[in-house]
Design a protein around this motif. Structure first.
Motif, mmCIF file in Angstrom:
data_model
loop_
_atom_site.group_PDB
_atom_site.id
_atom_site.type_symbol
_atom_site.label_atom_id
_atom_site.label_comp_id
_atom_site.label_asym_id
_atom_site.label_seq_id
_atom_site.Cartn_x
_atom_site.Cartn_y
_atom_site.Cartn_z
ATOM 1 N N SER A 190 20.364 12.321 1.692
ATOM 2 C CA SER A 190 19.769 11.991 2.987
ATOM 3 C C SER A 190 18.341 12.478 3.064
ATOM 4 C CB SER A 190 20.590 12.621 4.123
ATOM 5 O OG SER A 190 21.852 12.020 4.222
ATOM 6 N N GLY A 191 17.484 11.666 3.652
ATOM 7 C CA GLY A 191 16.078 12.023 3.782
ATOM 8 C C GLY A 191 15.248 10.753 3.857
ATOM 9 N N THR A 192 13.946 10.930 3.809
ATOM 10 C CA THR A 192 13.033 9.787 3.817
ATOM 11 C C THR A 192 12.419 9.656 2.434
ATOM 12 O OG1 THR A 192 12.563 10.078 6.160
ATOM 13 C CG2 THR A 192 11.010 8.765 4.883
ATOM 14 N N TYR A 193 12.454 8.451 1.908
ATOM 15 C CA TYR A 193 11.933 8.172 0.574
ATOM 16 C C TYR A 193 10.606 7.430 0.687
ATOM 17 C CZ TYR A 193 16.416 9.647 -1.256
ATOM 18 O OH TYR A 193 17.517 10.400 -1.576
ATOM 19 N N PHE A 194 9.635 7.922 -0.052
ATOM 20 C CA PHE A 194 8.303 7.316 -0.045
ATOM 21 C C PHE A 194 7.955 6.822 -1.440
ATOM 22 C CE2 PHE A 194 6.938 8.592 4.125
ATOM 23 C CZ PHE A 194 7.584 9.805 4.368
ATOM 24 N N CYS A 195 7.397 5.639 -1.499
ATOM 25 C CA CYS A 195 6.737 5.237 -2.742
ATOM 26 C C CYS A 195 5.241 5.447 -2.536
ATOM 27 C CB CYS A 195 7.054 3.790 -3.117
ATOM 28 S SG CYS A 195 6.340 2.539 -2.013
ATOM 29 N N ALA A 196 4.537 5.595 -3.632
ATOM 30 C CA ALA A 196 3.089 5.784 -3.560
ATOM 31 C C ALA A 196 2.448 5.130 -4.773
ATOM 32 C CB ALA A 196 2.737 7.265 -3.520
ATOM 33 N N ARG A 197 1.233 4.659 -4.577
ATOM 34 C CA ARG A 197 0.533 4.054 -5.700
ATOM 35 C C ARG A 197 -0.857 4.669 -5.822
ATOM 36 N NH1 ARG A 197 -1.235 -0.298 -2.096
ATOM 37 N NH2 ARG A 197 -3.322 0.521 -1.630
ATOM 38 N N PRO A 198 -1.354 4.804 -7.051
ATOM 39 C CA PRO A 198 -2.726 5.281 -7.227
ATOM 40 C C PRO A 198 -3.704 4.176 -6.862
ATOM 41 C CG PRO A 198 -1.682 4.842 -9.341
ATOM 42 C CD PRO A 198 -0.650 4.596 -8.300
ATOM 43 N N GLU A 199 -4.881 4.564 -6.421
ATOM 44 C CA GLU A 199 -5.881 3.588 -6.007
ATOM 45 C C GLU A 199 -6.588 2.928 -7.184
ATOM 46 O OE1 GLU A 199 -6.705 2.258 -2.858
ATOM 47 O OE2 GLU A 199 -4.685 3.113 -2.687
ATOM 48 N N ASN A 200 -6.555 3.560 -8.338
ATOM 49 C CA ASN A 200 -7.110 2.920 -9.529
ATOM 50 C C ASN A 200 -6.404 3.437 -10.770
ATOM 51 O OD1 ASN A 200 -8.535 5.344 -10.480
ATOM 52 N ND2 ASN A 200 -9.796 5.006 -8.655
ATOM 53 N N SER A 201 -6.796 2.971 -11.901
ATOM 54 C CA SER A 201 -6.059 3.270 -13.131
ATOM 55 C C SER A 201 -6.449 4.601 -13.747
ATOM 56 C CB SER A 201 -6.288 2.158 -14.160
ATOM 57 O OG SER A 201 -7.660 2.061 -14.464
ATOM 58 N N GLY A 202 -7.520 5.164 -13.293
ATOM 59 C CA GLY A 202 -7.969 6.426 -13.873
ATOM 60 C C GLY A 202 -7.646 7.591 -12.971
ATOM 61 N N TYR A 203 -8.642 8.392 -12.685
ATOM 62 C CA TYR A 203 -8.470 9.492 -11.760
ATOM 63 C C TYR A 203 -8.448 8.939 -10.346
ATOM 64 C CZ TYR A 203 -9.097 12.799 -15.495
ATOM 65 O OH TYR A 203 -8.934 13.518 -16.634
#
Lengths: 111, 115
Positions: A83-96
């Protein structure tokens, strides 16, 4: 623009399965999944790096379709502790890069 | 290891007051972040730092300032608090900032209410 998660909420009985989806209108170089239990801080679950790659954490696994810019989180034989809240996240670019998080999917597992 | 710690845990301010939130990490991480979390909005990045002495704006930086004078500390300031800044604030840190190895470690959060 934040990744879009569906569904917004899921209610399960212990032992049932669930799927949480994450899609992005921007390129997905990788997908990160976090879980936040009520009143606590988010905790890292896994990173998916390649198209079609699946990774696992306990009975939680995930897939990543780079071409469709989508990822899915699979919770098998759910336990109360899921139980809980699941978050997906994505990087804004391919590097740093910083991460942009989705709005979250709330999962409630009942006995 | 304490990981990431935040001070204070709770705070109530009146509109127009100022305050500073302190974040500290003992993992020697280069990257540090400040997020705010509002119901139904997920985590939104306020400011971040890629190393000591550096800061950069995130998605929602207006009304906030930050400083990273020491590698282990990242401060978030509100100069003139507004009710719209009522939120839960999370600090996080990561060893690197790459897309492939950016596991972030979060602090316990600060619940701020602005009246």
């Amino acid at each position: 623009q934040q990744p879009v998660q569906s569904p917004q909420a899921v209610i399960l009985r212990e032992g049932e399965d669930a799927v949480i989806n994450c899609s992005s209108s921007k390129a997905l170089y990788s997908v990160h999944w976090y879980r936040q239990k009520h009143g606590e801080a988010p905790v890292f679950l896994m990173i998916l790096l390649k198209g079609g790659e699946q990774k696992g954490h306990e009975k939680i696994s995930a897939s990543f379709n780079e071409k469709k810019q989508q990822s899915s989180l699979y919770l098998t034989a759910s336990q109360l502790s899921y139980s809980g809240t699941y978050f997906c996240a994505r990087p804004e670019n391919s590097g740093y890069s910083t991460l942009t998080f989705g709005k979250g999917t709330m999962l409630l597992v009942s006995p | 290891n304490a990981g990431v710690t935040q001070t204070p845990k709770f705070r109530v301010l009146k509109t127009g007051q100022s305050m500073t939130l302190l974040c500290a990490q003992d993992m020697n991480h280069e990257y540090m972040y400040w997020y705010r979390q509002d119901p139904g909005m997920g985590l939104r990045l306020i400011h971040y730092s890629v190393g000591e002495g550096t800061t950069a704006k995130g998605e929602v930086p207006d009304g906030y300032n930050v400083s990273r004078l020491k590698k282990q500390n990242f401060l978030l300031g509100l100069e003139s608090a507004a009710p719209s800044q009522t939120s839960v604030y999370f600090c996080a840190s990561s060893r690197t900032g790459t897309a492939t190895y950016n596991e972030q470690f979060f602090g316990p959060g600060t619940r701020l209410t602005v009246l």
